[in-house]
Design a protein around this motif. Structure first.
Motif, short mmCIF file in Angstrom:
data_model
loop_
_atom_site.label_atom_id
_atom_site.label_comp_id
_atom_site.label_asym_id
_atom_site.label_seq_id
_atom_site.Cartn_x
_atom_site.Cartn_y
_atom_site.Cartn_z
N ARG B 47 0.83 -1.21 0.00
CA ARG B 47 0.00 0.00 0.00
C ARG B 47 0.87 1.27 0.00
O ARG B 47 0.66 2.19 -0.77
N VAL B 72 8.65 10.57 2.65
CA VAL B 72 7.57 11.21 3.41
C VAL B 72 6.25 10.48 3.18
O VAL B 72 5.46 10.27 4.12
N ILE B 75 6.16 7.29 5.16
CA ILE B 75 5.91 7.53 6.59
C ILE B 75 4.41 7.63 6.85
O ILE B 75 3.89 7.06 7.80
N VAL B 78 2.58 3.84 5.31
CA VAL B 78 2.95 2.46 5.65
C VAL B 78 2.52 2.09 7.07
O VAL B 78 1.93 1.05 7.30
N GLY B 79 2.82 2.95 8.02
CA GLY B 79 2.44 2.66 9.40
C GLY B 79 3.34 1.61 10.03
O GLY B 79 4.29 1.13 9.41
N GLY B 80 3.02 1.26 11.28
CA GLY B 80 3.81 0.27 12.00
C GLY B 80 5.25 0.68 12.13
O GLY B 80 5.59 1.86 12.09
N ALA B 81 6.13 -0.31 12.30
CA ALA B 81 7.55 -0.01 12.41
C ALA B 81 8.15 0.25 11.04
O ALA B 81 9.16 0.94 10.91
N GLY B 83 7.00 2.05 8.61
CA GLY B 83 6.87 3.46 8.21
C GLY B 83 8.11 4.25 8.58
O GLY B 83 8.78 4.81 7.71
N PRO B 84 8.45 4.29 9.87
CA PRO B 84 9.68 5.01 10.25
C PRO B 84 10.95 4.36 9.72
O PRO B 84 11.89 5.07 9.36
N LEU B 85 11.01 3.04 9.66
CA LEU B 85 12.26 2.39 9.25
C LEU B 85 12.53 2.59 7.76
O LEU B 85 13.62 2.99 7.38
N GLY B 88 11.23 6.86 7.04
CA GLY B 88 12.06 7.82 7.76
C GLY B 88 13.50 7.77 7.29
O GLY B 88 14.17 8.80 7.13
N MET B 91 13.74 9.22 3.72
CA MET B 91 13.62 10.68 3.79
C MET B 91 14.94 11.31 4.25
O MET B 91 15.43 12.25 3.65
N LYS B 116 20.66 5.21 9.50
CA LYS B 116 19.38 5.66 10.06
C LYS B 116 18.56 4.46 10.54
O LYS B 116 17.91 4.53 11.59
N ARG B 120 17.40 4.16 14.34
CA ARG B 120 15.97 4.16 14.62
C ARG B 120 15.55 2.84 15.27
O ARG B 120 14.77 2.83 16.21
N GLY B 121 16.03 1.75 14.72
CA GLY B 121 15.58 0.45 15.20
C GLY B 121 16.39 -0.07 16.37
O GLY B 121 16.03 -1.04 17.00
#
Lengths: 126, 239
Positions: B47, B72, B75, B78-81, B83-85, B88, B91, B116, B120-121
Motif C-alpha cells: 500500500r 515522506v 511515513i 505504511v504505518g507500523g515499524a 513506516g519510520p524504518l 524515515g 527521507m 538511520k 531508529r531500530g
C-alpha cells in the motif's frame, strides 16, 4: 502546563489510559494517539497531531507502549515543531504519574519525565 | 551518470518497479509476518510503496527531492515499524542525492540509509531484522566500488547477492527486536519479513540499474555504428 500524549497500538488502550490518568491529573492536557487507521498499530501522523493538540506552549511528554510506538513517536517529534520528549516508562503507570506531576504549577518537562520514569521501579507483588 | 532527466526517469522507473514487486509479493510477505509478527508487512508495504509511486509519478523534481517525497509518503502510508524504518530512513538519506545520482552519491545514500535504520531500530547484525540483509549489502557495494574499482552495476549485483545471504542468515536466528522477539525461541526457523522485503526492493533497484546502466555502457562502448540485432542491446539502448 506540560501536555501529555499516550501512544498505544490500540486506540481503545490509548483512550482508556488517558481516562485513568485524567482522573488523577484532571487539569493536564492529555491526548490519546492510538492505532493506525482504526487497526492495531501506531502512526506518525496521528502522534504528530496529538502532540500539537496537547501543547499549550510549554512542551509535551510522550508515553509509548511497544516497538513501533517508540519509532513513530521519535519520528513525529523530529518532523514537528513542538518541543516534546519520550519518557522511558511503562505506558499506564508512567501516564498516571506524569499527569499528577503535570498538574503542579512548578512542573517542568524534566520533572514530568522524571516522575513518569519513576514508574519503572514499581512492584505490584512483594 | 546520466543527465538530470535520465536520472529522474530511472528513479521513477525504480519506484514503480518496487511498488509492482511488493504488490506481487504481498501474500508471501504477509505469510512470513504471520509466523513471527503481526501479519501486516505485505499489505502495509505494498500500500505504501504504491502510494509513493503514484505521488511522484508526474514529478519534474530532481532525484533528491523525489526520493525525499517517497520517504515522506511512506511515513504517512505504511504505518507500523516499517513506516519510520523505510520511510524515515529514505527521507533522511535523500539529502545525499541532492547533487544527483552517481556512484559516489549512491554509496553515501546507502550508508546514510543503513545508519538511520540502525539508529531508529536500535538493532545490530544478528538480531533477525532487515539489518541482516542491509548491512552486508551496503558493505559489499561500497567495497566493490571503492576498493575493487568495479563498475556500479557489478557492485550492485554483488550487493544483492550479499543481501540474499543475509536473508538466509535470518532463518536460524532467534529474534531480538520487534514483535518477533516476544516469541523467543519460537522465532527460530522463520525467515525475517523485513530482511526479505529489503532484498525484494534491492532486486528491483538492480533490475532498473541494469536497464539504464547497461544501455549507457553499450552506447559508450559501441561507437556510432550499425544497430545491433540483439534485442537485449536494443532494449538497453532505448532505455
Amino acid at each position: 502546563m506540560i501536555g501529555l500524549v499516550v501512544v498505544s497500538h490500540s486506540q481503545k488502550a490509548a483512550e482508556g489510559i488517558c481516562e485513568i490518568a485524567a482522573q488523577m491529573g484532571g487539569k493536564a492536557p492529555i491526548e490519546p494517539a492510538g492505532g493506525d487507521d482504526g487497526e492495531i498499530g501506531t502512526d506518525t501522523t496521528t502522534i504528530k497531531n496529538a502532540i500539537e493538540s496537547a501543547d499549550d506552549g510549554q512542551g509535551v511528554v510522550v508515553l509509548v507502549d511497544l516497538g513501533s510506538a517508540v519509532m513513530n513517536a521519535e519520528l513525529a517529534i523530529e518532523m514537528g515543531d513542538t518541543q516534546a520528549v519520550i519518557a522511558d516508562a511503562p505506558v499506564l503507570e508512567g501516564a498516571l504519574n506524569a499527569a499528577v506531576e503535570a498538574t503542579n504549577d512548578a512542573a517542568t518537562m524534566d520533572s514530568v519525565v522524571e516522575k513518569a520514569e519513576d514508574a519503572r521501579e514499581y512492584h505490584k507483588v512483594n | 551518470m546520466a543527465d538530470a532527466d535520465t536520472q529522474r526517469e530511472a528513479v521513477l522507473t525504480a519506484i514503480d518497479r518496487v511498488a509492482d514487486r511488493l504488490e506481487d509479493e504481498r501474500s508471501y510477505l504477509t505469510e512470513l509476518d504471520s509466523a513471527i509478527g503481526d501479519a501486516d508487512h505485505g499489505s502495509n508495504l505494498s500500500r505504501g510503496f504504491r502510494a509513493a509511486a503514484d505521488e511522484v509519478a508526474d514529478s519534474d523534481d530532481d532525484v533528491g527531492e523525489i526520493v525525499k517525497t517517497i520517504g515522506v509518503t511512506l511515513i504517512s502510508k505504511v504505518g507500523g515499524a516499517s513506516g519510520p524504518l523505510y520511510g524515515g530512513s529514505i527521507m533522511s538519506a535523500s539529502q545525499e542525492l541532492d547533487d544527483g545520482l552517481t556512484a559516489d552519491t549512491s554509496i553515501a545514500f546507502a550508508e546514510a540509509y543503513l545508519q538511520k535504520v540502525l539508529d531508529r531500530g536500535d538493532a545490530r547484525v544478528g538480531a533477525k531484522t532487515m539489518v541482516d540483509a542491509l548491512t552486508p549489502a551496503v558493505h559489499s557495494y561500497k567495497k566493490s566500488i571503492e576498493v575493487d574499482d568495479l563498475p556500479p552495476l557489478t557492485a550492485f549485483a554483488k550487493a544483492v547477492e550479499a543481501a540474499e545471504a543475509g536473508v538466509a542468515f535470518t532463518v536460524p536466528l532467534r529474534a531480538e527486536k520487534g514483535r518477533a522477539s516476544f516469541l523467543g525461541w519460537r522465532s527460530v526457523g522463520h525467515q525475517d519479513p523485513g530482511a526479505t522485503s529489503t532484498l525484494f526492493i534491492m532486486e528491483e533497484l538492480l533490475a532498473t540499474a541494469e536497464q539504464y546502466l547497461e544501455g549507457e555502457t553499450d552506447v559508450d562502448a559501441a561507437a556510432p555504428t550499425e544497430p545491433e540485432a540483439d534485442p537485449d542491446e536494443i532494449d538497453g539502448g532505448d532505455a
